[in-house]
Design an enzyme around this catalytic site. Structure first.
Site: not given
Ligand SMILES: Cc1cc2nc3c(=O)[nH]c(=O)nc-3n(C[C@H](O)[C@H](O)[C@H](O)COP(=O)(O)OP(=O)(O)OC[C@H]3O[C@@H](n4cnc5c(N)ncnc54)[C@H](O)[C@@H]3O)c2cc1C
Lengths: 245, 442
Positions: A137, A150
């Protein structure tokens, strides 16, 4: 000539399923791996009907590290391409206050994916061919207050993929890092995402089939993210810490 | 809440888009919301797939369930696109019995509008190929309905515009086709009478449609290009094509820029475009082998073409006129359009066959469909066209409507009152409503 299968880890996710469709459309057999794999029976039938390719289901839990070796051994055929679409965003607030919640985010996005890709990497290395795809990501490129747990896990995963690519480059095994940016999935449903920056799962899937075919290393699904992240990475820390982005 | 509209981008309503992923979730949304309407791929032009306050996005129900290669019976969830069905089964020699002018419609949307294709005169509407449908009702119960089982529900669901419940699954019959190519005959018609004559003598053709120059007046009124089509047989194809009859070179998709300069769309450019199109077609008249995509779905190659009409959007007018008054009615419609100088890029004339349905659009006669950019003058013109249609015993297509009044619908179609009454009596009315059904009191 029969094509080698594609293994999708985390097949139930919107991105995982879109990737399965994209490869099946090219006539490749598909191995769908997920928790409660049996419940993917309708997806299996759908893929087989649409593309006339064999599809198999495999029980897989990214967090059950002790099972990963057995999982890889039990695959009916070692895949030519393995795509890891496992991920879990969690709630940043919860990750800040509950170590268990934070650990689950870290393990789902980093430890689990790294573990299963390691198992597959050694088998691909032995065979001397294959492609590993990790869906990481852009959140891993700089920690932000709103999702740094995250982000940290994804940063770890990105570094892991980079190292793996470096290790396997001379062994005939290719590693692709995919950085999707925002994607319209179940995970982001209800969030107010800007249309211009938000990709559909099918777009991510196309970026992946394209990257594996062309042996690309690091791909941003929407090119604009390369620029955005270049800017964000280069904001001096003194300024960045006062910003909320 | 967000602004939601149909393909014409007009009208826009504030609606909540809910995207269930399971039957249980769908059930909860239906029973909890004051009212809902299902939305397929949003290809209806107006507000028939816009539910205020709640609209159900059905695209997550998109799995194919079974296919019988003996009979061609496909069972699939309602969110599957006809385009996906074609991609999956045309290479194996199967094609849907009926397709509309775009393949980007869902199975649910095709059933709810009971769409018609270029073969209506021969094969009827979408329901001709429909074996059964499963519908979730206001209480969340799923009922299977067909010509034999829950017949009344079946009859109202095909063509019922989503107002009988949410379609979950359906079984449709595909037809065997010899290739993915179409043998097309283009016949220029100098005026309306000539076009009608070609249609009447071409009743045996599987597919027929005419593109009509709606700005031509006087002796040229109704000047058009009639196109007839057959699924091409191997002997129709070139050696290369016949070697792989289901492989068609992929046409590249083009996308219209998000903001198309509106000055490019005016009565002069439309008139010039229409005339040029007619003369180019007339020169190329004759027989041609063409891919199925360009025959059935010419507009699909231009993604997002609905944006060329600009921010205010556009509206389509589509009516059908019964056979005996069609000639006079079409003439009156074309004269009104030509006189108003409000041209349309896309004006299509089709011969429809007989159809007895509870609420579906088609009837035996001629259907005319035209696009207009939304503005005061065109809205006025469309009201005139409404009156002409009613005066000639015609009716309107709800999948294209975005602006009709309740009274216009009632005057054109006695079935509307019956449908509304049935909905009240069976308790469907409170649960399933679209912005359109509210406007039209259905
Ligand atoms: C370029 C173009 C060409 C066209 N050509 C033709 C043509 O030749 N012939 C023709 O007949 N039509 C034609 N149409 C109209 C189109 O076929 C219909 O509007 C069709 O219903 C669109 O399907 P959709 O999936 O986009 O449905 P939507 O537009 O999303 O919905 C249309 C209707 O179906 C209902 N619906 C959708 N899904 C469900 C469901 N799961 N359960 C219950 N109800 C549901 C909605 O409530 C709504 O009333 C054309 C449209 C375009 C844009």
């Amino acid at each position: 000539m029969s094509k080698s299968p594609v293994l999708i880890l985390g097949a139930r996710s919107d991105i995982g399923m879109a990737v399965a469709h994209a490869y099946a459309a090219q006539g490749r057999p598909v191995q769908l791996a997920a928790r409660n794999a049996d419940s993917l029976e309708p997806q299996k039938t759908d893929l087989e009907l649409r593309y006339s390719v064999p599809v198999s289901l495999h029980e897989f839990d990214a967090l059950a590290l002790e099972e990963h070796e057995r999982f890889a051994d039990a695959l009916p055929e070692l895949p030519g391409i393995a795509v890891c679409a496992v991920g879990f965003m969690g709630e940043q607030g919860e990750s800040e206050t509950s170590p268990a919640a934070a650990a689950q985010v870290l393990r789902s996005n980093f430890e689990g994916p790294a573990s299963i890709l390691s198992e597959l990497a050694s088998r691909f290395e032995q065979r001397g061919s294959g492609t590993l795809v990790g869906i990481s990501s852009v959140a891993g490129e700089r920690g932000r207050a709103t999702n740094y747990v995250y982000g940290a896990a994804k940063a770890g995963f990105t570094a892991f993929l980079s190292g793996l690519r470096n290790r396997l480059a001379r062994k005939g095994v290719h590693v692709v890092t995919v950085l999707p940016g925002f994607v319209a999935t179940q995970m982001t449903e209800g969030m107010d995402l800007p249309d211009k920056l938000t990709a559909q799962p099918g777009e991510v899937a196309r970026a992946i089939t394209d990257a594996t075919a062309k042996q690309k290393n690091v791909v941003y699904v929407r090119p604009v993210w390369r620029l955005i992240m270049l800017i964000i990475r280069n904001i001096p820390e003194g300024v960045f810490k006062k910003m909320s982005i | 809440m967000r602004g939601l509209s149909g393909w014409g981008n007009y009208p826009v309503a504030q609606a909540q888009l809910l995207a269930p992923r399971s039957e249980a979730e769908l059930q909860r949304l239906i029973t909890d919301s004051p009212s809902v309407i299902a939305r397929g791929n949003g290809r209806a032009y107006g507000d028939s797939a816009v539910g205020v306050p709640a609209t159900l996005h059905m695209r997550h129900f998109n799995k194919m369930i079974s296919f019988d290669a003996e009979t061609g019976l496909l069972v699939a969830e309602s969110g599957v696109l006809l385009g996906d069905i074609i991609s999956a089964f045309l290479p194996r020699g199967w094609f849907p019995l009926v397709v509309p002018g775009t393949k980007f419609v869902t199975l649910g949307g095709a059933i709810a509008a009971d769409v018609h294709g270029k073969n209506h005169h021969k094969d009827g509407s979408f329901r001709s190929g429909l074996d059964w449908v499963e519908v979730m009702g206001p209480d969340g119960t799923v009922r299977r309905c067909s010509a034999e089982e829950n017949t009344e529900l079946f009859n109202w669901t095909a063509g019922g515009m989503g107002l009988t419940g949410v379609i979950l699954r359906a079984a449709i019959r595909l037809r065997r086709v010899p290739s993915a190519w179409i043998r097309q005959d283009t016949i220029p018609a100098a005026n309306l009478d000539a076009a009608i004559e070609i249609f009447e003598r071409s009743a045996a053709a599987t597919y027929s449609v005419a593109w009509i120059d709606c700005l031509a007046g006087g002796d040229n009124l109704g000047r058009s290009l009639v196109m007839l089509g057959e699924h091409a047989l191997l002997q129709d194809l070139s050696y290369d094509q016949a070697a792989r009859p289901f492989a068609i070179p992929r046409a590249s998709n083009r996308t219209v820029p998000p903001v198309f300069p509106s000055f490019a769309l005016n009565r002069y450019s439309v008139r010039a475009f229409n005339a040029a199109y007619y003369w180019a077609g007339a020169r190329k008249a004759g027989r041609q082998i063409t891919g199925y995509d360009s025959f059935f779905f010419p507009l699909d190659a231009l993604l997002g073409w609905n944006r060329i009409y600009g921010r205010k959007g556009f509206a389509q007018f589509q009516c059908v006129l019964p056979l005996d008054s069609a000639r006079a009615g079409l003439r009156a419609l074309l004269e009104a359009i030509s006189a108003a100088g409000q041209g349309s890029f896309l004006a299509v004339l089709k011969r429809l066959g007989a159809q007895n349905s509870a609420f579906s659009f088609p009837m035996e006669g001629y259907t005319l469909a035209l696009d207009f950019p939304v503005n005061r003058r065109s809205l006025q013109l469309m009201q005139d066209l409404d009156r002409i249609t009613i005066a000639h015993g015609g009716r309107f297509y709800l999948a294209k409507d975005s602006r009709m009044s309740r009274d216009t619908l009632r005057a054109a179609d006695p079935r509307a009152a019956e449908y509304a009454g049935m909905r009240q009596m069976s308790g469907l009315h409170p649960s399933f409503q679209s912005a359109q059904s509210q406007r039209l009191s259905l």
